[in-house]
Design an enzyme around this catalytic site. Structure first.
Site, PDB file in Angstrom:
ATOM      1  N   GLU A 173       0.826  -1.217   0.000  1.00 15.33           N
ATOM      2  CA  GLU A 173       0.000   0.000   0.000  1.00 15.33           C
ATOM      3  C   GLU A 173       0.859   1.264   0.000  1.00 15.33           C
ATOM      4  OE1 GLU A 173      -2.862  -0.233   3.172  1.00 15.33           O
ATOM      5  OE2 GLU A 173      -3.692  -2.103   2.453  1.00 15.33           O
ATOM      6  N   GLU A 367      -4.899  -8.685   0.984  1.00 11.90           N
ATOM      7  CA  GLU A 367      -5.575  -8.327   2.246  1.00 11.90           C
ATOM      8  C   GLU A 367      -7.043  -8.096   1.955  1.00 11.90           C
ATOM      9  OE1 GLU A 367      -4.095  -4.986   4.538  1.00 11.90           O
ATOM     10  OE2 GLU A 367      -2.017  -5.565   4.131  1.00 11.90           O
TER      11      GLU A 367
HETATM   12  O1  IFM Z   1      -3.859  -2.855   9.281  1.00 10.69           O
HETATM   13  C1  IFM Z   1      -3.843  -2.392   7.979  1.00 10.69           C
HETATM   14  C2  IFM Z   1      -2.663  -2.959   7.218  1.00 10.69           C
HETATM   15  O2  IFM Z   1      -1.464  -2.654   7.853  1.00 10.69           O
HETATM   16  C3  IFM Z   1      -2.612  -2.396   5.826  1.00 10.69           C
HETATM   17  N1  IFM Z   1      -3.880  -2.577   5.161  1.00 10.69           N
HETATM   18  C4  IFM Z   1      -5.062  -2.162   5.853  1.00 10.69           C
HETATM   19  C5  IFM Z   1      -5.102  -2.784   7.233  1.00 10.69           C
HETATM   20  C6  IFM Z   1      -6.379  -2.347   7.979  1.00 10.69           C
HETATM   21  O3  IFM Z   1      -6.388  -0.969   8.110  1.00 10.69           O
END
Ligand code: IFM
Length: 466
Positions: A173, A367
């Site tokens: 990200e 994710e």
């Molecule tokens: O916890 C975060 C992660 O570190 C990166 N993606 C989003 C998740 C939830 O906010």
């Protein structure tokens, strides 16, 4: 609290043979063992009064480095096939460059050994926001030189682990690190300077491009990707379509066009104006090195309206649409307040296919998950001895069906990682938000798999949604 979403009658869904199932975490969010590593930007940010809820920090977190053997056994018991984690750069290179730490490397060798012993594929990310403070003191990713700092670190990790780890991600990200860290200032290092944010956005991708080259020169057989977090962007009439285009440009197209097409969108470069002067001739080609896979993190669609005085003093991370502010929409939300929009997930995957076609490598959902506060009886809201987080089960079920729907229409998705394996440090929210399949009692470090962990483990083992 929102009522659990009803589970509609739905047909079972089977995923293709070989579909990879796992769960994800990140170094700063779970590791602890502060003594064993150099300071990172998040240590410094946590020390800043008011920056992180309740003054929480990562000194202990889930104490995972001490408990890693139990944690890996727990993953195996749940039925995970893969584990996405991140290497802490300041743990292996306390100064960010130069001498590596034998202790830090040994900790990761042990983790990788344990995973392989349990037949769990390690899938590391090299940068999940915990930049060594020593490098931040030299200007961090605002400096062009950061591309080579990162490439050197990436090559070191490929030399150390490339014989046992095939699939790697460079960045997690990078939009968040650039814009939440340097424009809105809600993440480390906590700057509010659009020019810096754009420089970071570019240098992260430049670092990604040089790292791919450096890692491939160490070993040609690695499978290399990057993890981004694109999302459908919706605006109301007050904000208007041009703001939608501008937000979509820096949130989505900058990253996707950059890594998949080897060029930034011209309208985005125009919008950014002199802030984008950091982009030099040849950089975009370097960024567009061939990718073996693309990681997509998705939580929810984004909704925006016109910023008003009532929206408060916050600074927008969308530097080319500073007049925008997040909009509350009339939809169920998770406990962190994010709307639940699984149909947007399917639409996003379809857009990737429509917009990038043959340039799109295999996709992994790296994710996806939900914050819900359910805890053990007496400590939270779950009944009985177990933690009956049916709202999280419903969230996963709906989002996995969205992935399956996109796959039915031809999108080439090869795997899915739930966020997160266990409750952990949720950045500026501290420990107040729980994303885990497994509950963590931060006083005792006792882990308790929630109902969602058992449900997800069944999905992993059977390769199907019930
Ligand atoms: O916890 C975060 C992660 O570190 C990166 N993606 C989003 C998740 C939830 O906010």
């Amino acid at each position: 609290m929102n009522a659990p979403a009803p589970m509609p009658d739905r047909a079972p869904v089977r995923f293709p043979n070989g579909f990879l199932w796992g769960a994800a975490t990140a170094s700063f969010q779970i590791e602890g063992d502060r003594a064993g590593r150099g300071d990172c930007v998040w240590d410094a940010f946590c020390r800043r009064p008011g920056a992180v809820l309740n003054g929480d920090h990562g000194d202990v977190a889930c104490d995972h480095l001490r408990l890693m053997a139990d944690d890996v056994k727990m993953m195996a018991d749940l039925g995970l096939q893969a584990y996405r984690f991140s290497f802490s750069w300041p743990r292996v290179l306390p100064e960010g460059a130069g001498a590596s730490s034998a202790t830090g490397l040994a900790q990761y060798h042990r983790l990788v050994d344990l995973l392989l012993e349990h037949d769990i594929e390690p899938v590391p990310t090299l940068f999940h926001w915990d930049l060594p403070q020593a490098l931040e003191d030299k200007g961090g990713f605002r400096q062009r030189e950061s591309a080579w700092w990162f490439a050197d670190y990436a090559a070191l990790m490929a030399r150390e682990f490339g014989d046992r780890i095939e699939r790697w991600a460079t960045f997690n990200e990078p939009w968040c690190y650039a814009y939440l860290g340097h424009a809105s200032g809600e993440h480390a290092p906590g700057l509010r300077d659009p020019a810096s944010a754009v420089a970071v956005a570019h240098h992260e991708l430049l670092a990604h491009g040089y790292a791919l080259e450096a890692m491939r020169s160490v070993r040609a057989d690695l499978s290399l990707g990057i993890v981004i977090n694109p999302a459908p962007v919706h605006v109301d009439d007050a904000l208007g379509d041009d703001a939608q285009r501008r937000i979509d440009g820096t949130l989505n197209r900058w990253w996707l066009d950059g890594v998949l097409l080897g060029r930034y969108p011209l309208d985005v470069l125009d919008d950014l104006g002199s802030w984008a002067n950091c982009v030099q001739d040849g950089d975009e080609g370097q960024i567009g090195q061939e990718l073996d896979w693309l990681g997509i993190n998705y939580y929810n669609d984004h909704f925006y309206t016109q910023r008003t005085a009532a929206a408060g003093p916050g600074v927008s991370p969308h530097v080319s649409a500073p007049e925008s502010a997040p909009m509350q929409v009339d939809r169920p939300t998770t406990d962190i307040g994010w709307p639940i929009t699984p149909q947007g997930f399917e639409a996003l995957l379809m857009r990737l296919q429509d917009d990038y076609g043959a340039a799109l490598p295999p996709i992994y959902i790296t994710e996806n998950g939900a914050a819900y506060s359910d805890g053990p009886a007496g400590a939270g809201e779950g009944p009985g001895d177990g933690i009956d987080d049916q709202r999280r089960v419903a969230y996963y079920d709906a989002h996995l069906r969205a992935v399956a729907g996109a796959m039915d229409q031809g999108v080439d998705v090869h795997g899915y990682f739930a966020w997160s394996l266990m409750d952990n440090f949720e950045w500026a929210w501290g420990y107040s938000q729980r994303f885990g399949l497994v509950h963590v009692d931060y006083q005792t470090q006792v882990r308790t798999p929630k109902a969602s962990a058992h449900w997800f483990g069944d999905v992993c083992r059977t390769n199907r949604l019930p």
